[in-house]
Write a protein that holds these residues in place. Structure first.
Motif: not given
Length: 153
Positions: A56-67, A111-120
């Protein structure tokens, strides 16, 4: 000699072939042995919970890369365009200015949408290290081997 555990490794599905020796073991399809090994590991309660968490949590990075892949189009076609258009991040969902009529605030929000997902995502990477699924499996296999061979002494 006291034998407490008469099971074979990884499971008893191929016990007859395994007990006959190396020649019969070589005849067992390797993929089937791998599947039995995975079934054995899946029956460890901690492994089930950790595996689901990893999936489940490994998908966070995939969603972020799609973004990130779609964000380049958004920057050029919406934020820095003379006449802002819209971009489709997902099929059927068009996105124009995040704050209509205000490209400066839209840029800050982007810019916030671009950088904030890096924290989780970064936090999950640290959590993966602490959860240590590999270590759980390694300890289970070591303890199983120790128990199995300790019975022969």
């Amino acid at each position: 000699v006291k034998i407490i555990n008469a099971d074979v490794f990884p499971t008893n599905k191929y016990a007859d072939s395994i007990l006959k020796g190396p020649e019969e073991i070589a005849k067992i399809p390797q993929l089937n042995l791998l599947i039995e090994f995975m079934k054995m590991n899946w029956n460890i309660p901690t492994v089930q919970r950790l595996t689901v968490a990893y999936l489940v949590f490994d998908q966070m990075a995939n969603i972020y890369y799609y973004f990130l892949m779609n964000s380049t189009m958004y920057i050029t076609d919406v934020l820095f365009a003379e006449t802002p258009g819209s971009v489709s991040f997902f099929p059927g969902i068009n996105v124009s200015m995040l704050v209509p009529g205000n490209p400066e605030i839209s840029t800050i929000c982007f810019a916030m949408l671009y950088t904030l997902p890096m924290v989780p995502i970064h936090g999950w990477e640290y959590a993966r290290i602490a959860l240590d699924l590999k270590g759980v499996l390694r300890n289970f296999l070591r303890a199983s081997c120790y128990r199995k061979y300790l019975n022969y002494t």
